[in-house]
Design an enzyme around this catalytic site. Structure first.
Site, PDB file in Angstrom:
ATOM      1  N   HIS A 197       0.789  -1.238   0.000  1.00  0.00           N
ATOM      2  CA  HIS A 197       0.000   0.000   0.000  1.00  0.00           C
ATOM      3  C   HIS A 197       0.823   1.291   0.000  1.00  0.00           C
ATOM      4  O   HIS A 197       0.304   2.354   0.350  1.00  0.00           O
ATOM      5  CB  HIS A 197      -0.964  -0.005   1.195  1.00  0.00           C
ATOM      6  CG  HIS A 197      -0.278   0.106   2.540  1.00  0.00           C
ATOM      7  ND1 HIS A 197      -0.835  -0.412   3.685  1.00  0.00           N
ATOM      8  CD2 HIS A 197       0.877   0.694   2.928  1.00  0.00           C
ATOM      9  CE1 HIS A 197      -0.034  -0.160   4.708  1.00  0.00           C
ATOM     10  NE2 HIS A 197       1.013   0.512   4.278  1.00  0.00           N
ATOM     11  N   HIS A 234      -2.386   4.687   9.708  1.00  0.00           N
ATOM     12  CA  HIS A 234      -1.047   5.174  10.048  1.00  0.00           C
ATOM     13  C   HIS A 234      -1.172   6.470  10.855  1.00  0.00           C
ATOM     14  O   HIS A 234      -0.765   7.538  10.421  1.00  0.00           O
ATOM     15  CB  HIS A 234      -0.221   5.431   8.788  1.00  0.00           C
ATOM     16  CG  HIS A 234      -0.027   4.219   7.914  1.00  0.00           C
ATOM     17  ND1 HIS A 234      -1.021   3.706   7.106  1.00  0.00           N
ATOM     18  CD2 HIS A 234       1.050   3.419   7.724  1.00  0.00           C
ATOM     19  CE1 HIS A 234      -0.555   2.645   6.460  1.00  0.00           C
ATOM     20  NE2 HIS A 234       0.695   2.456   6.810  1.00  0.00           N
ATOM     21  N   HIS A 283       9.711  -4.234   4.330  1.00  0.00           N
ATOM     22  CA  HIS A 283      10.187  -2.851   4.360  1.00  0.00           C
ATOM     23  C   HIS A 283      10.440  -2.401   5.788  1.00  0.00           C
ATOM     24  O   HIS A 283       9.793  -2.858   6.714  1.00  0.00           O
ATOM     25  CB  HIS A 283       9.270  -1.872   3.623  1.00  0.00           C
ATOM     26  CG  HIS A 283       7.855  -1.697   4.120  1.00  0.00           C
ATOM     27  ND1 HIS A 283       6.969  -2.725   4.299  1.00  0.00           N
ATOM     28  CD2 HIS A 283       7.157  -0.570   4.438  1.00  0.00           C
ATOM     29  CE1 HIS A 283       5.790  -2.252   4.695  1.00  0.00           C
ATOM     30  NE2 HIS A 283       5.880  -0.941   4.807  1.00  0.00           N
ATOM     31  N   GLU A 292       3.220  -5.584   8.790  1.00  0.00           N
ATOM     32  CA  GLU A 292       1.932  -5.359   8.125  1.00  0.00           C
ATOM     33  C   GLU A 292       1.397  -6.639   7.473  1.00  0.00           C
ATOM     34  O   GLU A 292       0.189  -6.787   7.264  1.00  0.00           O
ATOM     35  CB  GLU A 292       2.055  -4.256   7.064  1.00  0.00           C
ATOM     36  CG  GLU A 292       2.248  -2.864   7.656  1.00  0.00           C
ATOM     37  CD  GLU A 292       2.449  -1.761   6.603  1.00  0.00           C
ATOM     38  OE1 GLU A 292       2.358  -0.589   6.972  1.00  0.00           O
ATOM     39  OE2 GLU A 292       2.709  -2.062   5.417  1.00  0.00           O
TER      40      GLU A 292
HETATM   41  C1  DHB Z   1       6.240   3.485   2.860  1.00  0.00           C
HETATM   42  C2  DHB Z   1       5.578   2.266   3.047  1.00  0.00           C
HETATM   43  C3  DHB Z   1       4.514   2.166   3.945  1.00  0.00           C
HETATM   44  O1  DHB Z   1       3.871   0.998   4.221  1.00  0.00           O
HETATM   45  C4  DHB Z   1       4.080   3.296   4.620  1.00  0.00           C
HETATM   46  O2  DHB Z   1       2.986   3.176   5.409  1.00  0.00           O
HETATM   47  C5  DHB Z   1       4.739   4.517   4.461  1.00  0.00           C
HETATM   48  C6  DHB Z   1       5.816   4.599   3.574  1.00  0.00           C
HETATM   49  C7  DHB Z   1       7.364   3.601   1.880  1.00  0.00           C
HETATM   50  O3  DHB Z   1       7.886   2.591   1.384  1.00  0.00           O
HETATM   51  O4  DHB Z   1       7.735   4.734   1.565  1.00  0.00           O
HETATM   52 FE    FE Z   2       2.249   1.183   5.804  1.00  0.00          FE
END
Ligand code: DHB
Ligand code: FE
Length: 289
Positions: free
Chosen positions: A12, A59, A197, A244
């Site tokens: 997302h 978030h 991530h 997540e």
């Molecule tokens: C990014 C990924 C996310 O899941 C998020 O909530 C905010 C930023 C990113 O990769 O920049």
């Molecule tokens: Fe996120």
């Protein structure tokens, strides 16, 4: 009776929404991301459900440290687009399905899952970016999302977070709840967020392709074993925001297995690195009729 026909899984990343909103989707960097969703947009046009039950995480836009529900079900008739600091995304507001949402809340709470019933919940990129990826972005004035959406927010931001095992069993309870709703609705369950991530600290930028690939394989073929994975494995292997991915287990639990209509069919699978700081994973699973 209502039935779950398919599930969709996707990352997302907020920069994906910004690329669409700022007209950058044709740039080579973003083309590589969006190419994985060409099939999916046509698939959704061909398989438009009556309702999408969309599992995502907020978030710190609808909720803050003042109030941290582990699982929050949106029961309102509509949901505003959250202002994430640069103004709300120029996408349609989300129309809910209060009757089905209230029925699922009743059934799942009686099955011993503690849901928070929410009647006001602006939705952020966690929900709108998956919708944009799957539905595209026609002009704002002519555009509405293709069907009602029940937002289901999971806390994966502020510890303690729910385990994959609890998420998988919650998905099974959602499957049972949908099957007992007395209207012939086709329902899709979407699991969003992930894949690997990490956005901060010395490991910022972490990507683990091998782990992500194994996660996708096991999510398809053996989700009950995948659900045993402790949360610390997600954080170590897929980065702090890789947690997540437990939300994908809610959607997978809502799909078929040996106790339900059988193992689902893989309609589409895609993986790409990177989009911003994130590995993009995407799956579509269909229940056998
Ligand atoms: C990014 C990924 C996310 O899941 C998020 O909530 C905010 C930023 C990113 O990769 O920049
Ligand atoms: Fe996120």
């Amino acid at each position: 009776m209502a039935a779950i026909t398919a599930s969709v899984y996707t990352s997302h990343v907020p920069a994906i929404g910004a690329a669409l909103d700022l007209g950058k989707s044709g740039e080579p960097y973003w083309q590589k991301v969006f190419s994985g969703y060409e099939f999916s947009k046509q698939w959704l046009r061909d398989n438009t459900p009556d309702v999408i039950f969309l599992v995502y995480n907020d978030h710190a836009n609808a909720f803050s440290l003042d109030l941290i529900p582990t699982f929050a079900i949106g029961c309102a008739p509509e949901f505003a687009i959250a202002d994430e600091g640069w103004g709300p995304r120029p996408v349609p507001k989300v129309i809910g399905h209060p009757e089905l949402a209230a029925h699922i809340a009743q059934s799942v709470i009686q099955d011993d899952f503690d849901l928070t019933v929410v009647n006001k919940m602006p939705v952020d990129h966690g929900l709108t970016v998956p919708l944009s990826l799957m539905c595209g972005q026609p002009p704002a004035d002519k555009f509405a999302w293709p069907c009602p959406v029940i937002p289901f927010a999971v806390n994966v931001v502020q510890y303690p977070v729910p385990s994959g095992h609890r998420c998988f069993n919650l998905g099974r309870a959602i499957r049972k709840a949908v099957a007992s709703f007395d209207a012939p609705l086709k329902v899709q369950v979407w699991g969003t967020g992930g894949m690997s991530h990490q956005l901060q600290g010395p490991r910022a930028g972490l990507i683990n392709r091998e782990w992500d690939t194994a996660f996708l394989d096991q999510l398809i073929a053996d989700p009950a074993t995948l659900a045993q994975k402790p949360h610390i494995d997600y954080v170590r292997e897929a980065g702090s925001e890789g947690i997540e991915l437990v939300m994908w287990l809610i959607a997978r639990g809502a799909m078929g297995d040996e106790s339900g209509p059988g193992t689902p069919r893989v309609a589409h699978r895609f993986y790409h690195v990177p989009a911003s700081n994130t590995a993009v994973g995407h799956l579509i699973l269909e229940n056998q009729a």
